[in-house]
Design a protein around this motif. Structure first.
Motif, PDB file in Angstrom:
ATOM      1  N   LYS A 179       0.769  -1.150   0.127  1.00  0.00           N
ATOM      2  CA  LYS A 179      -0.013   0.165  -0.175  1.00  0.00           C
ATOM      3  C   LYS A 179       1.015   1.141   0.057  1.00  0.00           C
ATOM      4  N   LEU A 180       2.054   1.197   0.789  1.00  0.00           N
ATOM      5  CA  LEU A 180       2.812   2.353   0.689  1.00  0.00           C
ATOM      6  C   LEU A 180       3.661   2.648  -0.615  1.00  0.00           C
ATOM      7  N   LEU A 181       3.740   1.551  -1.066  1.00  0.00           N
ATOM      8  CA  LEU A 181       4.239   1.738  -2.588  1.00  0.00           C
ATOM      9  C   LEU A 181       3.346   2.233  -3.502  1.00  0.00           C
ATOM     10  N   GLY A 182       2.115   1.708  -3.274  1.00  0.00           N
ATOM     11  CA  GLY A 182       0.872   2.381  -4.237  1.00  0.00           C
ATOM     12  C   GLY A 182       0.908   3.659  -3.950  1.00  0.00           C
ATOM     13  N   PHE A 183       0.956   4.161  -2.774  1.00  0.00           N
ATOM     14  CA  PHE A 183       0.779   5.606  -2.494  1.00  0.00           C
ATOM     15  C   PHE A 183       2.220   6.269  -3.179  1.00  0.00           C
ATOM     16  N   ALA A 184       3.253   6.142  -3.137  1.00  0.00           N
ATOM     17  CA  ALA A 184       4.382   6.560  -3.727  1.00  0.00           C
ATOM     18  C   ALA A 184       4.243   6.548  -5.222  1.00  0.00           C
ATOM     19  N   VAL A 185       3.567   5.482  -5.776  1.00  0.00           N
ATOM     20  CA  VAL A 185       3.444   5.566  -7.236  1.00  0.00           C
ATOM     21  C   VAL A 185       2.660   6.556  -7.429  1.00  0.00           C
ATOM     22  N   VAL A 186       1.424   6.588  -6.764  1.00  0.00           N
ATOM     23  CA  VAL A 186       0.224   7.625  -7.257  1.00  0.00           C
ATOM     24  C   VAL A 186       0.695   9.015  -6.982  1.00  0.00           C
ATOM     25  N   SER A 187       1.616   9.120  -5.782  1.00  0.00           N
ATOM     26  CA  SER A 187       2.326  10.563  -5.571  1.00  0.00           C
ATOM     27  C   SER A 187       3.064  11.083  -6.665  1.00  0.00           C
ATOM     28  N   GLY A 188       3.994   9.960  -7.144  1.00  0.00           N
ATOM     29  CA  GLY A 188       4.839  10.394  -8.308  1.00  0.00           C
ATOM     30  C   GLY A 188       4.253  10.593  -9.606  1.00  0.00           C
ATOM     31  N   ALA A 189       3.052   9.911 -10.002  1.00  0.00           N
ATOM     32  CA  ALA A 189       2.478  10.242 -11.188  1.00  0.00           C
ATOM     33  C   ALA A 189       1.673  11.599 -10.900  1.00  0.00           C
ATOM     34  N   ALA A 190       1.168  12.019  -9.988  1.00  0.00           N
ATOM     35  CA  ALA A 190       0.340  13.223  -9.464  1.00  0.00           C
ATOM     36  C   ALA A 190       1.504  14.406  -9.904  1.00  0.00           C
ATOM     37  N   LEU A 191       2.612  14.272  -9.186  1.00  0.00           N
ATOM     38  CA  LEU A 191       3.782  15.225  -9.387  1.00  0.00           C
ATOM     39  C   LEU A 191       4.357  15.266 -11.037  1.00  0.00           C
ATOM     40  N   ALA A 192       4.530  14.341 -11.922  1.00  0.00           N
ATOM     41  CA  ALA A 192       4.796  14.275 -12.978  1.00  0.00           C
ATOM     42  C   ALA A 192       3.738  15.043 -13.895  1.00  0.00           C
ATOM     43  N   LEU A 193       2.434  14.738 -13.811  1.00  0.00           N
ATOM     44  CA  LEU A 193       1.567  15.256 -14.412  1.00  0.00           C
ATOM     45  C   LEU A 193       1.283  16.751 -14.074  1.00  0.00           C
ATOM     46  N   PHE A 194       1.276  17.276 -12.814  1.00  0.00           N
ATOM     47  CA  PHE A 194       1.256  18.547 -12.589  1.00  0.00           C
ATOM     48  C   PHE A 194       2.444  19.325 -13.034  1.00  0.00           C
ATOM     49  N   THR A 195       3.423  18.915 -12.982  1.00  0.00           N
ATOM     50  CA  THR A 195       4.714  19.539 -13.714  1.00  0.00           C
ATOM     51  C   THR A 195       4.654  19.754 -15.104  1.00  0.00           C
TER      52      THR A 195
END
Length: 257
Positions: A179-195
């Motif tokens: 679950k923590l790894l999933g949180f990290a993946v979603v967070s990274g995708a959100a940051l990349a999309l926003f950037t």
């Protein structure tokens, strides 16, 4: 002078129905009162979405438990049973769970899916979103965003929150470390999309972009460091040092902004 007086009269005529709290007219008819309440209703639906989405997900959040079969207690036969975490007496997808998961599925489909779609469709049908009348009605969703990214808060941010809650409050990923790894993946995708998109307007030296990017980066660092400590099985002192550093980073960012 005549043009300025005519513009002030037009503005006064436009503002006349919105005298109470900027929205409600004086003694409006029921239909007019409902139309004046529409912006407040949309904001209330938008803000209640995460809490209702979490509540509906918890109604179908199950986990596996090893239990001894009552009919074969003497032989100690063990079976794996899926039980509802909200009430461990309920076996998932059994007859006692039928009404609960039916209600949850209807809530997820009708409320958590159709409400954002309804808000998106309502604002999409608006012609000129920059005019004062529409800005007053839908400014909560449009303010701060570039005109071409007016849908960012309704679509992207809600998808981000929905994915995080789906990982946290469903059995799609049962292992806590996963679950923590999933949180990290979603967070990274959100940051990349926003950037890549940069949906905010460039007013005030792109301050909104800086703040949002800082929050997304902090969230990504938090989950990434936690996952790294779990993977490498760091010692007590290293874990404590990482924890203190992370706490100082988050606190400093919150205090700064």
């Amino acid at each position: 002078s005549s043009s300025s007086s005519s513009s002030s009269i037009a503005e006064e005529e436009w503002l006349s129905p919105f005298r109470v709290l900027g929205y409600f007219g004086r003694k409006p008819r029921p239909r007019a009162f409902f139309m004046q309440c529409a912006p407040i209703i949309l904001v209330a639906l938008h803000n209640s979405w995460p809490y209702l989405f979490k509540s509906f997900l918890r109604l179908i959040w199950c986990s596996s438990f090893a239990e001894v079969v009552p009919e074969h207690e003497s032989s100690n036969e063990i079976v794996v049973v899926r039980r509802l975490l909200l009430d461990l007496d309920v076996e998932c997808w059994g007859k006692d769970h039928t009404l609960t998961y039916t209600f949850a599925c209807l809530g997820l489909a009708l409320w958590c899916l159709l409400v954002p779609m309804a808000i998106f469709s309502r604002i999409l049908c608006v012609g000129d979103r920059a005019c004062p009348k529409h800005a007053r009605s839908f400014g909560y969703f449009l303010s701060g965003f570039a005109p071409s990214f007016w849908w960012w808060d309704i679509v992207v941010k809600r998808t981000d929150v929905g994915l995080m809650m789906a990982i946290a409050y469903t059995s799609t990923i049962e292992d806590v470390r996963a679950k923590l790894l999933g949180f990290a993946v979603v967070s990274g995708a959100a940051l990349a999309l926003f950037t890549w998109s940069r949906p905010f307007s460039n007013e005030q030296s792109a301050l909104l972009t800086l703040i949002e990017m800082g929050f997304l980066t902090t969230r990504l660092l938090m989950f990434t460091l936690i996952v790294a400590m779990l993977i490498f099985n760091t010692s007590l002192y290293v874990t404590f040092a990482f924890g203190v550093s992370l706490a100082v980073l988050i606190s400093g960012f919150l205090v700064f902004f």
